[in-house]
Write an enzyme that holds these catalytic residues in place. Structure first.
Site, PDB file in Angstrom:
ATOM      1  N   ARG A   1       0.762  -1.240  -0.096  1.00  0.00           N
ATOM      2  CA  ARG A   1      -0.065   0.016   0.022  1.00  0.00           C
ATOM      3  C   ARG A   1       0.935   1.277  -0.007  1.00  0.00           C
ATOM      4  O   ARG A   1       0.217   2.275  -0.406  1.00  0.00           O
ATOM      5  CB  ARG A   1      -0.953   0.174   1.248  1.00  0.00           C
ATOM      6  CG  ARG A   1      -1.881   1.199   1.243  1.00  0.00           C
ATOM      7  CD  ARG A   1      -3.117   1.334   2.083  1.00  0.00           C
ATOM      8  NE  ARG A   1      -2.315   0.839   3.511  1.00  0.00           N
ATOM      9  CZ  ARG A   1      -1.897   1.475   4.318  1.00  0.00           C
ATOM     10  NH1 ARG A   1      -1.532   2.890   3.963  1.00  0.00           N
ATOM     11  NH2 ARG A   1      -1.467   1.188   5.451  1.00  0.00           N
TER      12      ARG A   1
ATOM     13  N   LYS B   1      -5.351   3.319 -20.198  1.00  0.00           N
ATOM     14  CA  LYS B   1      -5.676   3.559 -21.608  1.00  0.00           C
ATOM     15  C   LYS B   1      -4.128   3.200 -22.128  1.00  0.00           C
ATOM     16  O   LYS B   1      -3.834   2.222 -22.350  1.00  0.00           O
ATOM     17  CB  LYS B   1      -6.183   4.890 -21.634  1.00  0.00           C
ATOM     18  CG  LYS B   1      -7.356   5.378 -20.814  1.00  0.00           C
ATOM     19  CD  LYS B   1      -8.606   4.357 -21.216  1.00  0.00           C
ATOM     20  CE  LYS B   1      -9.799   4.841 -20.246  1.00  0.00           C
ATOM     21  NZ  LYS B   1      -9.782   5.077 -18.997  1.00  0.00           N
TER      22      LYS B   1
ATOM     23  N   ASP C   1      -4.709  16.486 -17.228  1.00  0.00           N
ATOM     24  CA  ASP C   1      -4.890  14.947 -17.580  1.00  0.00           C
ATOM     25  C   ASP C   1      -4.340  14.819 -19.000  1.00  0.00           C
ATOM     26  O   ASP C   1      -4.973  15.339 -19.934  1.00  0.00           O
ATOM     27  CB  ASP C   1      -6.477  14.756 -17.388  1.00  0.00           C
ATOM     28  CG  ASP C   1      -6.773  13.264 -17.553  1.00  0.00           C
ATOM     29  OD1 ASP C   1      -6.207  12.398 -18.371  1.00  0.00           O
ATOM     30  OD2 ASP C   1      -7.741  12.538 -17.254  1.00  0.00           O
TER      31      ASP C   1
ATOM     32  N   TYR D   1     -13.605  14.507 -18.684  1.00  0.00           N
ATOM     33  CA  TYR D   1     -13.803  13.155 -18.486  1.00  0.00           C
ATOM     34  C   TYR D   1     -15.081  13.013 -17.517  1.00  0.00           C
ATOM     35  O   TYR D   1     -14.837  13.513 -16.561  1.00  0.00           O
ATOM     36  CB  TYR D   1     -12.754  12.325 -18.031  1.00  0.00           C
ATOM     37  CG  TYR D   1     -12.964  11.001 -17.586  1.00  0.00           C
ATOM     38  CD1 TYR D   1     -13.621  10.143 -18.496  1.00  0.00           C
ATOM     39  CD2 TYR D   1     -12.829  10.556 -16.225  1.00  0.00           C
ATOM     40  CE1 TYR D   1     -13.949   8.662 -17.999  1.00  0.00           C
ATOM     41  CE2 TYR D   1     -13.275   9.293 -15.795  1.00  0.00           C
ATOM     42  CZ  TYR D   1     -13.739   8.386 -16.597  1.00  0.00           C
ATOM     43  OH  TYR D   1     -14.143   7.252 -15.916  1.00  0.00           O
TER      44      TYR D   1
END
Ligand code: PLP
Length: 384
Positions: free
Chosen positions: A51, A202, A177, A105
């Site tokens: 983590r 992506k 972004d 988005y």
């Protein structure tokens, strides 16, 4: 000796990879161990634990992504939304205000419109193309400005240099972004952005088999975002990190093919009598073609278009194609088609969507790496 790779193609293969190689392994193995032996670390954030984003799989990717974006440092996250939300919650504190590009988005749009208020955060949407309007939206508590390299799904290219200049004048953190462009086509740090974000789901991974995110920027800010991520928990699993590292190695080959193929598909659609409109900045007829040409090394693998006729006609066309898969998301090796009204932008009210120009019949296409000729033949028969 620290190695300094000059070209992005070489960085994709070698940057961040451990030296000496682990047990001689040519490919970085998966470190599927939640915790590692205590080695005298003095800070919580330095304890070796999945983590805390510091297994060898994480650190190799951090170095590689920083090299690709020409940034001081980078951080990988469990998803693009983990990168976006953790970055915004690091840069902004309760009482702060954000300027955000209006056509974002859908997930980011929802985060602002549905969750920001609960954190005591406010925002205003701006037309990122009209720099004269930004001053009016500025407040004494404005801390950051947030844009996308190319907007989804309309492929608009905002005044990105203007955003950087405005942010510097007003002492705002500039955040972009960069998912749609990928570092092959655009590296925001080179024009002065403070932070570059990715849905690594992506192009960076490119094979539609993991969900992942990334953020790159100055080392001190990335350290703050890392600590926030350690608390919020949006860390990447080592197996996903392994797949992302593998996917990244072919990024330049994939994206350059996709740039070329998408331009050909856009040109085909633009000249087809059944097509009403094509959105792709690589087309000379696109209103921001000159700007995109100046900023980007390629125009990317996503375009959107509208057929003449009803929404049923659009759906019928999609159903008749045989190569594309009808699915949301983008940036993989497979060609995908989707109607954003039913997928990426379905969380938005219809009125808001139409106001932004995202009609019910708009089709978004993510071009994969299949043979361009075959995609064109398939479109020809589906449009006939
Ligand atoms: N940013 C953009 C431009 C996207 O298209 C997406 C997802 O579609 C995201 C961020 C969110 O990424 P993820 O789905 O990896 O959380």
């Amino acid at each position: 000796m620290a190695r300094n790779f000059k070209r992005i193609e070489t960085k994709l293969i070698h940057a961040g990879e451990p030296r000496p190689r682990i047990a001689g392994a040519v490919e970085l193995p998966i470190f599927q161990s939640a915790m590692f032996e205590y080695a005298g670390e003095t800070s919580y954030h330095d304890l070796k634990y999945i983590r805390l984003n510091n297994t060898p799989n994480h650190t190799a990717l951090h170095e590689k992504l920083a090299a690709l974006e020409n940034a001081e440092a980078a951080l990988i996250t469990a998803s693009g939304m983990a990168a976006i939300s953790t970055t915004l919650l690091t840069v902004l504190s309760a009482g702060d205000h954000l300027l955000a590009q209006s056509c974002l988005y859908g997930g980011t749009h929802d985060l602002l419109t549905k969750d920001f208020a609960k954190f005591g955060l406010t925002f205003d949407f701006i037309d990122a193309d009209d720099r004269h309007s930004w001053q009016a939206a500025l407040r004494p508590n404005t801390k950051a400005i947030y844009v996308e390299a190319m907007t989804n799904p309309l492929l608009e290219v905002a005044d990105l240099r203007g955003v950087v200049e405005f942010a510097r004048e007003q002492r705002l953190v500039s955040i972009i972004d960069n998912t749609f462009a990928s570092p092959i086509n655009f590296r925001p740090m080179e024009i002065g952005f403070d932070l570059s974000l990715h849905s690594a789901t992506k192009y960076l991974n490119g094979h539609s088999d993991i969900v992942a995110g990334a953020v790159a920027g100055r080392a001190a800010v990335i350290e703050r975002i890392t600590h926030k991520l350690n608390h919020l928990g949006g860390s990447m699993d080592p197996h996903a990190a392994f797949l992302l590292n593998r996917g990244l190695k072919t990024l330049a080959l994939r994206v350059r093919h996709q740039n070329q193929s998408t331009l050909r598909v856009a040109q085909f659609l633009e000249s087809h009598p059944s097509v009403a409109r094509v959105n792709y900045a690589g087309l000379e007829t696109h209103p921001r073609h000159e700007r995109a040409h100046e900023l980007f090394e390629g125009y990317g693998g996503v375009l959107s278009f509208e057929l003449k006729g009803s929404t049923d006609r659009a759906q019928d066309f999609m159903n008749r194609t045989t190569i594309p898969i009808i699915a949301p998301s983008l940036g993989g090796v497979q060609t995908l088609l989707t109607r954003p009204a039913t997928t990426s932008h379905s969380g938005m009210s219809r009125d808001d969507r139409l106001r932004l120009g995202i009609g019910d019949n708009l089709i978004r296409m993510s071009v994969g790496i299949e043979a361009t000729e075959e995609i064109l033949e398939d479109f020809e028969q589906a449009l006939a």
